[in-house]
Design an enzyme around this catalytic site. Structure first.
Site, mmCIF file in Angstrom:
data_model
loop_
_atom_site.group_PDB
_atom_site.id
_atom_site.type_symbol
_atom_site.label_atom_id
_atom_site.label_comp_id
_atom_site.label_asym_id
_atom_site.label_seq_id
_atom_site.Cartn_x
_atom_site.Cartn_y
_atom_site.Cartn_z
ATOM 1 N N GLU A 136 -1.107 -10.877 18.759
ATOM 2 C CA GLU A 136 0.022 -11.676 19.246
ATOM 3 C C GLU A 136 1.064 -10.777 19.920
ATOM 4 O OE1 GLU A 136 3.198 -15.118 17.816
ATOM 5 O OE2 GLU A 136 2.108 -13.967 16.305
ATOM 6 N N HIS B 201 3.785 -16.467 15.481
ATOM 7 C CA HIS B 201 2.796 -16.997 14.544
ATOM 8 C C HIS B 201 2.733 -16.080 13.332
ATOM 9 C CE1 HIS B 201 -0.560 -19.399 13.263
ATOM 10 N NE2 HIS B 201 -1.404 -18.389 13.298
ATOM 11 N N LYS C 120 7.086 -16.820 8.329
ATOM 12 C CA LYS C 120 6.010 -16.884 7.333
ATOM 13 C C LYS C 120 6.181 -15.814 6.265
ATOM 14 C CE LYS C 120 2.331 -18.977 10.178
ATOM 15 N NZ LYS C 120 2.977 -19.066 11.506
ATOM 16 N N PHE D 245 -7.791 -21.938 14.002
ATOM 17 C CA PHE D 245 -9.238 -21.762 14.031
ATOM 18 C C PHE D 245 -9.833 -22.567 15.189
ATOM 19 C CE2 PHE D 245 -9.906 -20.739 9.230
ATOM 20 C CZ PHE D 245 -9.382 -19.470 9.445
ATOM 21 N N HIS E 186 2.067 -19.178 5.039
ATOM 22 C CA HIS E 186 1.437 -19.882 6.161
ATOM 23 C C HIS E 186 1.106 -21.302 5.716
ATOM 24 C CE1 HIS E 186 -0.745 -20.938 9.580
ATOM 25 N NE2 HIS E 186 -1.746 -20.069 9.557
ATOM 26 N N CYS F 188 -4.158 -24.644 12.445
ATOM 27 C CA CYS F 188 -2.817 -24.067 12.282
ATOM 28 C C CYS F 188 -1.933 -24.228 13.507
ATOM 29 C CB CYS F 188 -2.940 -22.598 11.913
ATOM 30 S SG CYS F 188 -3.917 -22.336 10.412
#
Length: 420
Positions: free
Chosen positions: A320, A309, A341, A406, A346, A170
């Site tokens: 975050e 994010h 988002k 990830f 996402h 991502c």
């Protein structure tokens, strides 16, 4: 390092096809998330997604506008999205590589997170399990390999310079933009089409992410993506592409190009913690942002806007904000933050580049997109300006965007309004 500016923008995303069309919907507070209808979700936890609207109406994505029917059958959707976004970005920039010299100095850096997963899990497995392998198309591999998005775009526009693909889950889109900026800064190219694409709305990816308990189980598509809200219970998957034209400043100025913004900072880091969970102290996110700020040579409190994010996961959202608070210090409430988002979901590998397009539009237009569905903020979100529900005008000099993936991979870009 040579200066790098943004001179073109292109996107396909769940709000539609094209920057102007999708930007207008975004700042109006519209959502591109809908119920999944192209495969059975009755036995799946997640039943909604950010699906690119397709058709022949204005603002809809139509593959026939870009390739022939035969070519479409041979091409995965993520590559089609990349081609469409690249075409728009290049047209927006007004740049044409019409000489051998220009072609050699023009590159493509377009990545993806999972590539043609629908084709991999669909036709590839079906042929091998149910039919003879000899029935597998010779175009199967070129349709699913992630770097073929960059390859197809380079062939289409005769860009013969650097050609590569970031693949960092991502964080892909943000890393691609940073990689392209470095190549231009190091005098390895003058112009680069950069970004990322993803087409992961399929049963196998929904089953896989559901098994990880990562997806939202909310069945109402309009309120399923809820960054920082107490009701959040996972992210909503989306698809699409974002492509930017990056260009060396003097090169852009010499040809009279429209300049949206300058890329002044970028940062990368690794959590070195867990294959899927972020570091519990938010230290990886902080290091990526701090590196971008240091490279830009500014104070963190000079940042006016952060496109977070902000995926709508219970753990990630708060970590975050924790990292942002550490970066900004006591002035954290003065910087405006939002998560786009909330409107598109996402987009996995494509998220960073689509958000890079939105970040650039926010800075150039002086309008910050809203965080939809933020009606009951988490207790740990108190004191932050998270742009709930409605967009707002603000003069933006510095804007930052985060992407985390990830494996603990983190990326940040920092852009500046052009003043000269």
């Amino acid at each position: 390092m040579r200066r790098v500016v943004i001179t073109g923008l292109g996107t396909v995303n769940p709000l539609g096809n094209g920057v102007s069309h999708t930007w207008d919907k975004l700042i109006a507070g519209e959502s591109g998330i809908q119920k999944i209808e192209n495969f059975d979700t009755s036995d799946l936890v997640a039943k909604v997604g950010g699906v690119v609207p397709r058709g022949e109406e204005k603002g809809e994505f139509n593959p026939k506008d870009y390739l022939s029917p035969k070519e479409i059958r041979r091409t995965s959707d993520f590559i089609l999205f990349a081609i469409a976004a690249a075409d728009e970005a290049l047209a927006d920039s007004g740049y044409i590589a019409d000489t051998e010299e220009k072609q050699a100095r023009s590159g493509v850096v377009i990545g993806g997170g999972v590539g043609g997963i629908e084709d991999s899990a669909g036709s590839g497995i079906t042929v091998n399990l149910e039919r003879t392998p000899r029935k597998l198309s010779p175009f199967f591999l070129p349709s699913i390999l992630i770097n073929l998005a960059a390859g197809q775009v380079s062939i289409r526009h005769h860009f013969k310079g650097p050609n590569c693909a970031a693949v960092t889950a991502c964080a892909t889109g943000t890393h691609a933009i940073a990689d392209a900026a470095r190549l231009i800064g190091n005098d390895e190219a003058d112009v680069i089409l950069t970004g990322s694409a993803e087409s992961s709305i399929c049963r196998v990816s929904y089953a896989a992410f559901s098994a990880m308990k990562a997806l939202s189980s909310t069945e109402d598509p309009k309120v399923a993506s809820t960054p920082w809200n107490k009701s959040r219970n996972g992210f909503v998957m989306g698809e699409g592409a974002g492509v930017l034209v990056l260009e060396e400043y003097e090169h852009a100025k010499a040809r009279g190009a429209k300049i949206y913004a300058e890329i002044v900072g970028y940062g990368m880091s690794g959590d070195a913690h867990h294959i899927t969970a972020p570091a519990p102290d938010g230290s990886g996110a902080f290091r990526a942002m701090n590196a971008a700020v240091k490279r830009a040579g500014i104070n963190a409190n000079e940042i006016d806007y952060i496109n977070a994010h902000g995926t709508s996961t219970p753990l990630g959202d708060m970590l975050e904000l924790k990292a942002i608070k550490k970066l900004l210090g006591d002035d954290y409430g003065k910087t405006t933050i939002s998560s786009t988002k909330s409107a598109i979901g996402h987009l996995l590998g494509a998220s960073g580049s689509v958000e890079g397009v939105f970040l650039t539009k926010a800075l150039s237009e002086g309008v910050i997109p809203p965080t939809l569905n933020l009606t009951d903020p988490d207790d740990d979100a108190q004191g932050f300006d998270l742009t709930p529900l409605e967009s707002k005008k603000r003069d933006i000099k510095y804007a930052l965007s985060n992407s985390f993936g990830f494996g603990g991979t983190n990326g940040t870009i920092l852009i500046k309004k052009m003043e000269d």
